[in-house]
Write an enzyme that holds these catalytic residues in place. Sequence first.
Site, short mmCIF file in Angstrom:
data_model
loop_
_atom_site.label_atom_id
_atom_site.label_comp_id
_atom_site.label_asym_id
_atom_site.label_seq_id
_atom_site.Cartn_x
_atom_site.Cartn_y
_atom_site.Cartn_z
N GLU A 146 -84.98 4.48 35.95
CA GLU A 146 -85.97 3.39 35.84
C GLU A 146 -87.28 3.84 35.21
O GLU A 146 -88.33 3.91 35.88
CB GLU A 146 -86.23 2.78 37.22
N GLU A 317 -77.67 -1.21 39.51
CA GLU A 317 -77.99 -1.35 40.93
C GLU A 317 -78.05 -2.84 41.26
O GLU A 317 -78.83 -3.57 40.64
CB GLU A 317 -79.34 -0.70 41.26
C1 GAL Z 1 -84.61 0.89 42.42
C2 GAL Z 1 -84.40 2.38 42.29
C3 GAL Z 1 -83.57 2.93 43.42
C4 GAL Z 1 -84.03 2.38 44.73
C5 GAL Z 1 -83.97 0.89 44.68
C6 GAL Z 1 -84.36 0.24 45.98
O1 GAL Z 1 -85.79 0.51 41.79
O2 GAL Z 1 -83.81 2.72 41.07
O3 GAL Z 1 -83.66 4.34 43.42
O4 GAL Z 1 -85.31 2.82 44.99
O5 GAL Z 1 -84.84 0.42 43.70
O6 GAL Z 1 -84.28 -1.17 45.90
#
Ligand code: GAL
Length: 638
Positions: A146, A317
């Site tokens: 990110e 994610e």
């Molecule tokens: C994203 C990140 C992850 C985790 C997640 C939590 O922004 O890539 O590592 O922190 O959020 O929602």
Amino acid sequence: MTLKRTLGTCYYPEHWPRDQWEADAKMMLNAGLTWVRIGEFAWSRLEPVEGTYAFEWLDDAINVLGQAGLKVVLGTPTATPPVWMVQKHPDMLAHGPDGVVRKFGSRRHYCFSHEAYKSECARITTALGERYGRNPFVAAWQTDNEYGCHETARSYSPAALAAFRIWLADRYGTIDALNTAWGNVFWSMEYASFDDVDLPILTVTEPNPSHVLAFYRFSSDQVVAFNRLQTEILREYTDTPLAHNYMGKTVEFDHFDVAADLDISSWDSYPLGFLDQKNRGDLAHKKAYMRQGDPDFQAFHHDLYRAVGKGRWWVMEQQPGPVNWAPYNPAPLPGMQRLWAWEAFAHGAEAVCYFRWRQAPFAQEQMHAGMLRPDSEPAAAFHASVEVAGELAAMPDVDAGASPVALVFDYPSAWAWEAHPQSEQFEYFELLLQMYRGLRKLGLSIDIVPSTTTDFSQYQLTFAPGLLTLGSDLQAALRTTSGQVIVGPRSGSKTDELSIPNPLPPAITGLDCTIDFVESLRDWAPVPLADGGAFVHWAEALVGQGDVTMKRADESPAMMRYGNLSYLGGWPDPLALDGILRRACNEAGIAIHALPEGVRMRETTTHRFYFNYANHEVNLNGTPLAAAGVRWVKIGDA
Ligand code: GAL
């Protein structure tokens, strides 16, 4: 191209006892998963002491997961340099726009311009590439994690300043050229040397917007270069696809430029967390969608990242349940974890990976749900995954399909209006999202395209609002398409250096229309339009003899056209936008669809998908569709 759609998760073997890994891998398969992403924050375990690598545990983890039948996405750990690294290079830390250093103790504590840190990143990436580049279980790579998260794309450190001066010399050649480009004669801001130029922060009043825009461009280029350093190394060791996980509503670097060095674009989709962002609708909107997320926000990013990835994209994610980082963190409405996955697939995603496998009982994200509870019992996302996996198995692979409508998205335009907003409400991203929302409410499938697009002939309707410049190449491309084109508000209103062009905007060849002046509008002072609705936030006074196609309530022009190209002189509210879009679709011969409130639609080559974002059952074409429900029908049967 037909797509094989798959599911995955994000796993941190280093968080769990070794004797749990096999059971985890087995359960992942039971959840219907194909992919498991690992490693992206593990630097302190991979190199606990400078120069001493400890790869054995990662060898073991990859082996356990791979032997079980999972495909590994391996992340480079450069978003979390260990503490010894920071002690070795104290000046690698980024500085915020307040000039204050951002210290160790969380993540992303580095400045993209720090040369010695970049060398460290090259070193660990090389070590990983050498060791795992040909590992049969490593089927894809993720660079860093990110870029830009926690507002880190722009650093105001001494390292950034030194690099900025070099970048300026490269861009402008001579300091006189820079002074002229920025108009530095104003307020005696002229520089005698590139070494005189500082970072555009901590000035008495606003800095020169051209200076700010140059810094934003520079910062984007630093992200691109940082990523490229890793991809060039990885390409020496692996032929598997390289990806990065972008975020929602992140415009601080040009994703098209970063993606030029990658094979797959992916993004991290947290629909409920994003609902609490500034500008994400009023209280009624939040109440209606607090457990489902904004009905257009995810799809907007799916389409954006499909464009960024030149067709190849994933959700790296996917929100599994309540998260920990928004001001409020409700649980998704039952079914949303399934809906979100299917919506991504309908927009062409190759994979959707739920974040994270098991909820961690420790540290910052201990309140963030996973597919499993901390005690390893399945949580909602696990069940959703099982369900979606079963559905995927029964579903033929389909093409994302062609859309009749294009929306031009341009990162430098976002920076320009951030550097020089002229209104608290003028935000490029929001303007584009509102246009997108208006189109989606009419049931249209949309392609988001870059401003470098040279051929719009496949689109019956193209929108290009808010573009910083409307260059001759883009104008020519928009002019030669037979479809309808709508540009404005603010499109082409500045030079590339953020000053007012001559002839005055919009300067559209053939259209006798000049913007006399612009106004930014308070929330309670919209400009009413003759056919209903109003301009909000922004209105432009159009003068000239061109063909007027929409008027303000006072009869002055609100929209003018020449041939297939129309100029829109303001930011339309939803009602005005709906009217504009219906007229444009009618003229372009695009069929629109009546959808219940909260329902969205997406067409692929073979199927039409419906998604019910409403928190209640709706009547869809005579059949009930439950809250959080998904329905697909074969095109032709619809
Ligand atoms: C994203 C990140 C992850 C985790 C997640 C939590 O922004 O890539 O590592 O922190 O959020 O929602």
